[in-house]
Write an enzyme that holds these catalytic residues in place. Sequence first.
Site, short mmCIF file in Angstrom:
data_model
loop_
_atom_site.label_atom_id
_atom_site.label_comp_id
_atom_site.label_asym_id
_atom_site.label_seq_id
_atom_site.Cartn_x
_atom_site.Cartn_y
_atom_site.Cartn_z
CB SER A 82 -0.88 -0.02 1.25
OG SER A 82 -1.40 1.26 1.48
CE1 TYR A 129 -3.87 -1.78 5.22
CE2 TYR A 129 -3.44 0.41 4.36
CZ TYR A 129 -3.75 -0.91 4.15
OH TYR A 129 -3.94 -1.36 2.87
#
Length: 685
Positions: free
Chosen positions: A570, A583
């Site tokens: 990501s 995250y």
Amino acid sequence: MKSLWSDADAESHVARYASQGVNRDLALRVYTTRLLGGDPKLVLHGGGNTSCKTTVTDLLGETVEVLCVKGSGWDMGDIEPAGLPAVRLAPLQKLRRLAALADEDMVDFQRGNLLNSASPNPSVETLLHAFLPHKFIDHTHSTAVLSLTDQPDGDALCRELFGAKMGYVPYIMPGFALAKAAAEVYEQDPTVEGLILFKHGIFTFGDTARQAYDRMIAMVTLAEQRLERGRKPLIAATTGLPKTPAPLAEVAPLLRGLLAQDLGDGAHRRWVMDFRTSPAIRAYVDGAEVARYSQQGVVTPDHTIRTKNWPVVLPAPEASKLEEWTIAASAAIDGFISRYHAYFARNNQRLGGVKTELDPMPRVALVPGLGLFGIGASAKDAAIAADIAVNTVECIADAEAVGSFQPVAEDHLFDLEYWSLEQAKLGKGAEKPFARQVVVVTGGGSGIGAATAKAFARDGAEVAVLDLDPEAAKAAAKACGGKALAVGCDVTDPDAVRAAFDAVAECFGGVDIVVSNAGAAWQGAVGVVDDAVLRRSFELNFFAHQSVAQNAVRVMTAQGTGGALLFNTSKQAVNPGRNFGPYGLPKAASLFLMKQYALDHGKDGIRSNAVNADRIRSGLLTTEMIASRSKARGLTEKDYMAGNLLGLEVSAEDVADAFVWLARSNKVTACTVTVDGGNIEASLR
Ligand code: ZN
């Protein structure tokens, strides 16, 4: 065999097709063709055909006598009227005057007499139907009939059983010569109800659809009853079978690796496998004489294009001795290939060297202690080979029960395998880029995962969709079409991941490409976030990737044909977002995990790459997140989603394309491809 005829079903076919302008004859022809085609003991993958003689009105308003005969490419089990193209009958019948007719001329003439030029090619057995006078003609490759004809004394056995009710036609390859011979046998005694074609199949005929069908059922029933008399079972092997057979999930990737061919430059020609087992299959593959009865040839010659003439018989795999098994199995496959080369050379020489050798790889593998594998260029082809192999097991076991199995001689098998009209049934055309490859996508039930599964399926891959939600996995697999597999799997549970990879290996034979995509976003300022939140995120966004990749490497190294690991990292892995530590931290670790796999397993031909995506509507961003974030920035949702250097919104399909590109690029490893429309803070070097 039970007759499935029903007056009500027959009339409902007539009524349904009448509204489409289809006459009663053809509607009933469709009905009983489906009845025959729905039973694998009668008709299997293109073996068998039917016809009816009727009249139609052509464009000029003239009544034309036609033969509606099964067209190639149609499955009898779900045939429609379009699958029984109408050919002008009179010209077909006139062909009988000729002394000989080349196959290509026959096909061309048949096509030239189609009423609808867009119809599929009429069956290669069309002339046999045309030269007989009956209104309805049914042809099947009944397993029970073949068990009787495929005997050294099959001729006598059948004559004794069917007597004067049937005519007897010696083996001749399908086409003009067989059509003429069959008509001559019929004319010697026009009272017969059908014909036995030795070592090939059975025809029955009648004035009505029902009469031809009932006669087929009656004759097959006679054959079945004969097979019940004086049976002797297959003799079980007393040595060589393992006490603890190795599990299928471990054997399959080893075998798949042995079958694959290294094409150089990191490419492999792989095969997809379809495993079958049952008490009957085990009795057959575990039989003391399997090396004899399995190696005689196919039960009816047209199976050869799907299964080759004989299967490879592998050693029995013992759980603790898989290394020895692999060496012995490799030798058995080499033996198969040498035998195939010799068979080709011998028969091609007989024909004056005009043929080009087809690939010499087996299409069926018998594994004592386990079962059998169908082998094909796709899951569909592997399933066809496996279906035929299962049918062959029954047919040969029955033949051995009443005598000894002996099909048509090798030269006839070769002529059929290398007959242009048979090869045409397999279809041509270039394979898609991911044909023969098995792809696993985690988190494949929705968003980027579902789009990625679909993209690989579109390009020819066999796809396994793993998702926490089994229903989402099923829906996404269905959207992929073909034989895509759905597996419900919590990727944070290492045992579940192992079980899922076992399920994929059991279904397709192994794994070549793994897209480790499952993930979820947790938030919280790093200085105050609950430790449990961070650990939960690490479970899914790091340890699950590790567990998926480890299982992938386990299967890929067993195959020994390299592979591709693909991680969904990501933007957070490179460019942390405020309050997104829970995250981003495991995602950053996963980015390095990708590099570590590239480093440690490059020597195994396993490539490891990642896609670094951002702001994908159907990805991790929920509708609420998009709304709140765009509001916080004072932007419309559209402007927020397209808030990148190019000003373009990025879709799940764009990310899927990047995974596909990485999987295709045999010389790319340790690479992260960024798909975010341009975000300079998250850009890599
Ligand atoms: Zn046939």
